[in-house]
Structures are given as C-alpha cells and as structure tokens.
Design a protein around this motif. Structure first.
Motif, PDB file in Angstrom:
ATOM      1  N   VAL A 245      12.256  68.069  52.381  1.00 26.67           N
ATOM      2  CA  VAL A 245      12.096  68.474  51.057  1.00 26.67           C
ATOM      3  C   VAL A 245      12.471  69.923  50.861  1.00 26.67           C
ATOM      4  O   VAL A 245      12.024  70.603  51.474  1.00 26.67           O
ATOM      5  CB  VAL A 245      10.649  68.277  50.942  1.00 26.67           C
ATOM      6  N   GLU A 246      13.520  70.165  49.846  1.00 27.02           N
ATOM      7  CA  GLU A 246      13.988  71.565  49.633  1.00 27.02           C
ATOM      8  C   GLU A 246      13.075  72.154  48.320  1.00 27.02           C
ATOM      9  O   GLU A 246      12.735  71.327  47.687  1.00 27.02           O
ATOM     10  CB  GLU A 246      15.388  71.208  49.264  1.00 27.02           C
ATOM     11  N   SER A 247      12.945  73.368  48.487  1.00 28.39           N
ATOM     12  CA  SER A 247      12.443  74.079  47.600  1.00 28.39           C
ATOM     13  C   SER A 247      13.090  75.365  47.465  1.00 28.39           C
ATOM     14  O   SER A 247      13.839  75.807  48.349  1.00 28.39           O
ATOM     15  CB  SER A 247      10.822  74.109  47.900  1.00 28.39           C
ATOM     16  N   GLY A 248      12.664  76.050  46.426  1.00 27.15           N
ATOM     17  CA  GLY A 248      13.180  77.676  46.139  1.00 27.15           C
ATOM     18  C   GLY A 248      14.374  77.851  45.366  1.00 27.15           C
ATOM     19  O   GLY A 248      14.603  78.899  45.153  1.00 27.15           O
TER      20      GLY A 248
ATOM     21  N   LEU B  53      15.825  79.521  50.169  1.00 30.16           N
ATOM     22  CA  LEU B  53      15.673  78.335  50.060  1.00 30.16           C
ATOM     23  C   LEU B  53      14.880  77.828  51.421  1.00 30.16           C
ATOM     24  O   LEU B  53      15.170  78.296  52.223  1.00 30.16           O
ATOM     25  CB  LEU B  53      16.952  77.312  49.950  1.00 30.16           C
ATOM     26  N   SER B  54      14.078  76.606  51.131  1.00 25.31           N
ATOM     27  CA  SER B  54      13.194  76.167  52.358  1.00 25.31           C
ATOM     28  C   SER B  54      13.502  74.770  52.343  1.00 25.31           C
ATOM     29  O   SER B  54      13.594  74.077  51.246  1.00 25.31           O
ATOM     30  CB  SER B  54      11.820  76.466  52.171  1.00 25.31           C
ATOM     31  N   CYS B  55      13.519  74.238  53.374  1.00 23.31           N
ATOM     32  CA  CYS B  55      13.514  72.763  53.691  1.00 23.31           C
ATOM     33  C   CYS B  55      12.777  72.324  54.976  1.00 23.31           C
ATOM     34  O   CYS B  55      12.749  72.675  55.642  1.00 23.31           O
ATOM     35  CB  CYS B  55      14.969  72.242  53.974  1.00 23.31           C
TER      36      CYS B  55
ATOM     37  N   THR C 173      10.622  73.782  59.604  1.00 28.02           N
ATOM     38  CA  THR C 173      11.368  74.354  58.274  1.00 28.02           C
ATOM     39  C   THR C 173      12.652  74.952  58.525  1.00 28.02           C
ATOM     40  O   THR C 173      12.559  75.931  59.598  1.00 28.02           O
ATOM     41  CB  THR C 173      10.190  75.229  57.555  1.00 28.02           C
TER      42      THR C 173
ATOM     43  N   THR D 287      18.211  70.780  45.962  1.00 31.54           N
ATOM     44  CA  THR D 287      17.577  71.965  44.824  1.00 31.54           C
ATOM     45  C   THR D 287      18.648  72.624  44.097  1.00 31.54           C
ATOM     46  O   THR D 287      19.770  72.882  44.686  1.00 31.54           O
ATOM     47  CB  THR D 287      16.481  72.897  45.610  1.00 31.54           C
TER      48      THR D 287
END
Length: 115
Positions: A5-8, A20-22, A78, A109
């Motif tokens: 799940v990517e975010s940022g 970015l984070s995964c 992560t 993302t």
C-alpha cells in the motif's frame, strides 16, 4: 493476503519534495528486494530505485540520482522514497514492487509536479 500500500503522493511545485511510503504485509518483507517504479501517461513503466533485502545496496535510474533516496525499515515492513528537487518530468504514478521468488506490486500513488 499480500498487500503493498503506497502513500505520500500528491501535487507539489517544481523544486519541492515528497516522501513516498509503501507498507507491506502478507509476506516476509525482510527477505525481499524492494523497488519503486513509475509510469507516466503514454510512457513505459521505468525502474526508479531499488534496495536489497537488508538495505545494504541501492540502485537508481540516472534521471533521479542525487535527488531521490530509497530506504527501508524492516521492523515496520515499509520502504520509502524520498524525492527532492522534483521536476515536472517526475510526474507519474509511483508503484512499489517486491521481488524474491515471487513478485508483488502495489496499486500506486500519483505524483504530480506542476506550478
């Protein structure tokens, strides 16, 4: 169930930064090499950066060397991508990848660099 799940992602001005984070689950994260890929509209997917399972080795696309840094925290399952000095040509969907005996992909993302 394997999840990446990517975010940022988001909208940032040229010269700005994003991280970015995964977040990974469902597999032994610390045993997998992790990478970030990106795909811009009308272009092929390209490898941006990779990191070995223990984090000792990294590699980068020439276009991002000196601006992006990949890192990982195996205790948190992560992987990160610190992106500095962003350019409009960095605009793309950034996708997380895990590779060992099997390969897993996240959903991505969006990163948009525009004034």
């Amino acid at each position: 169930q394997v999840q990446l799940v990517e975010s940022g992602g988001g909208l940032v001005q040229p010269g700005g930064s994003l991280r970015l984070s995964c977040a990974a689950s469902g597999f032994t994260f610390s045993s997998y090499a992790m990478s970030w890929y990106r795909q811009a509209p009308g272009k092929e997917r390209e490898l941006v950066a990779g990191i070995t399972s223990a984090g000792a080795g990294t590699n980068y696309a020439d276009s991002v060397k000196g601006r992006f840094t990949i890192s990982r925290d195996n205790a948190k399952n992560t992987v990160y991508l610190q992106m500095n000095s962003l350019k409009p040509e960095d605009t793309a969907v950034y996708v997380c990848n895990a590779l060992r005996m099997r390969e897993y992909w996240g959903q991505g993302t969006q990163v948009t660099v525009s004034s």
